[in-house]
Scaffold this motif. Structure first.
Motif, short mmCIF file in Angstrom:
data_model
loop_
_atom_site.label_atom_id
_atom_site.label_comp_id
_atom_site.label_asym_id
_atom_site.label_seq_id
_atom_site.Cartn_x
_atom_site.Cartn_y
_atom_site.Cartn_z
N THR A 191 12.86 22.73 2.16
CA THR A 191 13.30 23.95 1.46
C THR A 191 12.53 24.11 0.14
O THR A 191 12.25 25.24 -0.28
CB THR A 191 14.82 23.95 1.18
N GLU A 192 12.16 22.98 -0.47
CA GLU A 192 11.37 23.05 -1.69
C GLU A 192 9.97 23.61 -1.38
O GLU A 192 9.47 24.49 -2.08
CB GLU A 192 11.27 21.65 -2.30
N MET A 210 9.18 25.49 1.03
CA MET A 210 9.33 26.89 1.41
C MET A 210 9.24 27.79 0.18
O MET A 210 8.52 28.79 0.18
CB MET A 210 10.70 27.05 2.10
N LEU A 211 9.94 27.39 -0.86
CA LEU A 211 9.95 28.20 -2.09
C LEU A 211 8.59 28.12 -2.79
O LEU A 211 8.06 29.13 -3.24
CB LEU A 211 11.06 27.69 -3.02
N GLY A 237 5.83 30.39 -1.76
CA GLY A 237 5.96 31.81 -2.08
C GLY A 237 6.78 32.61 -1.08
O GLY A 237 6.76 33.84 -1.11
N PHE A 238 7.51 31.91 -0.20
CA PHE A 238 8.42 32.62 0.70
C PHE A 238 9.66 33.03 -0.08
O PHE A 238 10.04 32.38 -1.06
CB PHE A 238 8.84 31.72 1.88
N GLY A 239 10.34 34.08 0.38
CA GLY A 239 11.56 34.54 -0.29
C GLY A 239 12.76 33.70 0.11
O GLY A 239 12.63 32.69 0.82
#
Lengths: 225, 246
Positions: free
Chosen positions: B203-204, B206-207, B210-212
């Protein structure tokens, strides 16, 4: 604190604060519906609330904290989500999402604006001081006359219109928010998700109908001083 | 059948890009969407024009390489179908098709309809695996896995990593992709060991890519060519909660 930087962590904050804010809205509606029992109902409800003294202030501070977190992360996440698609599609078809889901930030900000007005109106008596409990005579039992304040306020068409309009935005916000918080908390599966989508919308409609029933009843003269 | 195409043409990541009009003539209804593009490209090459760049590989709907947004829908209008498995019989003579690349800040455009999806590889590298010492081949059924768990993990493993979920998401979030891998591995005994590090790491990543953030629009599930369910997003959320105290 790692949690407040994580994508899912912040969504959980949104969900938990959203859940408590939703519960507050339910309690607020139940309390307000004592207006249907006349002056005796809501005036005694208000008196009992104020008799709680410091507990009321603790409750208000907790509520302020919940709102602050919900609004702060709501805005932060929305800004990040916008940045995640810098160039928009020329054509985009949405298959599942709803109007309520796509307008969460706008309905949220409108509810915030309404909340400030609501506090200025009924809590701080700034917007209509002439018909606030401070200016009105106490009721027969010597209690602050909240009932008359509500009736005289909602008899003004414009005030009622603002309240009903605000409840439409709350309806939209909750129509997505309720099911969304259950999904974020991880409580839904393939079978329960569509059920919760319907339950969430139904809850939003019940809250909406409950709240607008007060100004509507007063405008129709069903509740009178 | 004859079709009018509006195709996104962009020379490179820095180019501004624009939609350009092409005519696809005498298209067989039995040809696939990519074969139709091949024919248009042949004509462009004959004319001396740059052909339309688009990603594709297996053309069997299993590799996850192909895909563009057709008339506002990733992989086009047919449910649970990749662009290569989409056939032109889904369209009618005289139709106008708008072809755009996956739009996400995390997917820079390479050229025309081809985008760079390394950001998804970064997510996988941040925990989408199990660390296992390889040694002798074990006995069959040495590690017992219940049938429902095996099925659940297999449903999650159906994700082909094409990126349609990101393209469809109003927030440009990669939650469905990430959650499918988290859910698949967290359900199996081999993956349970690293479950906490995995969900935090992925999840880190992912952020950071640059994903929302997911806000439960469920557009991802609706456009997924493999029908990966958003129940895996709820599973990821549960895994994240479980990992919190760790």
């Amino acid at each position: 604190m790692q949690m407040l930087q994580n994508s899912v962590g912040r969504k959980l904050v949104m969900a938990v604060t959203g859940l408590f804010l939703f519960l507050f809205v339910v309690v607020h509606l139940l309390g307000n519906s004592s207006v249907f029992m006349g002056a005796d109902g809501i005036n005694s409800y208000a008196e009992h609330l104020h008799a709680l003294g410091p507990v009321v202030w603790i409750f208000r501070l907790v509520l302020l904290g919940l709102f602050a977190l919900h609004i702060f992360f709501g805005i932060q996440l929305t800004l990040e989500n916008r940045a995640a698609r810098e160039i928009e599609y020329n054509e985009k078809k949405n298959l599942r999402t709803s109007f309520g889901a796509r307008t969460m930030i706008y309905t949220g900000l409108i509810i915030l604006a309404f909340l400030l007005y609501h506090l200025l109106h009924f809590t701080m008596h700034v917007t209509n001081p002439e018909i606030s409990v401070g200016a009105l005579a106490p009721d027969a039992l010597g209690r602050a006359d909240v009932f008359t304040m509500m009736v005289l306020s909602f008899q003004k068409f414009f005030i009622s219109l603002v309240y009903v309009g605000a409840m439409v935005t709350l309806l939209l916000h909750l129509s997505h928010g309720v099911q969304s918080l259950f999904q974020t908390l991880g409580w839904l599966g393939a079978n329960s998700l569509p059920v919760m989508e319907k339950v969430g919308r139904a809850a939003a409609v019940v809250i909406f109908a409950g709240f607008i029933s007060i100004p509507v009843s007063i405008l129709l003269g069903l509740i009178n001083v | 059948m004859n079709l009018t195409l509006y195709v996104w043409r962009q020379n490179g990541p820095e180019d501004k890009g624009k939609l350009e009009q092409y005519e696809a003539k005498n298209v067989s209804p039995d040809s696939s969407f990519l074969e139709m593009l091949d024919e248009v490209n042949e004509e462009l090459i004959e004319k001396g024009t740059d052909p339309i760049e688009f990603d594709n590989d297996c053309r069997e709907g299993i590799c996850g390489t192909c895909g563009c947004v057709v008339n506002g829908q990733p992989h086009g209008p047919q449910e649970q179908t990749t662009a290569c498995q989409l056939h032109m019989r889904q369209f009618s003579d005289g139709d106008t098709l708008t072809l755009e690349p996956w739009r996400a800040s995390a997917f820079p455009i390479i050229k025309d309809l081809a985008v760079d999806r390394s950001a998804m590889d970064n997510i996988i590298e941040s925990g989408g695996y199990t660390s296992a010492y390889t040694g002798e081949v074990g006995e069959a059924n040495q590690t017992l896995i219940s049938k429902p768990d095996a099925d659940y993990a297999m449903d999650a493993a159906e994700c082909i990593g094409c990126g349609a979920c990101v393209a469809a998401c109003p927030n440009g979030s990669a939650m469905l992709f990430t959650s499918a891998k988290v859910a698949q591995l967290a359900t199996l005994p081999q993956g349970k060991i690293e479950a906490a590090e995995r969900v935090n790491g992925m999840t880190e990543a992912m952020l950071n890519a640059g994903f929302g953030n997911c806000s439960n629009h469920y557009e991802c599930e609706a456009s997924c060519p493999k029908g990966v369910s958003v129940k895996f997003i709820a599973k990821l959320n549960r895994e994240y909660l479980k990992a919190l105290p760790k």
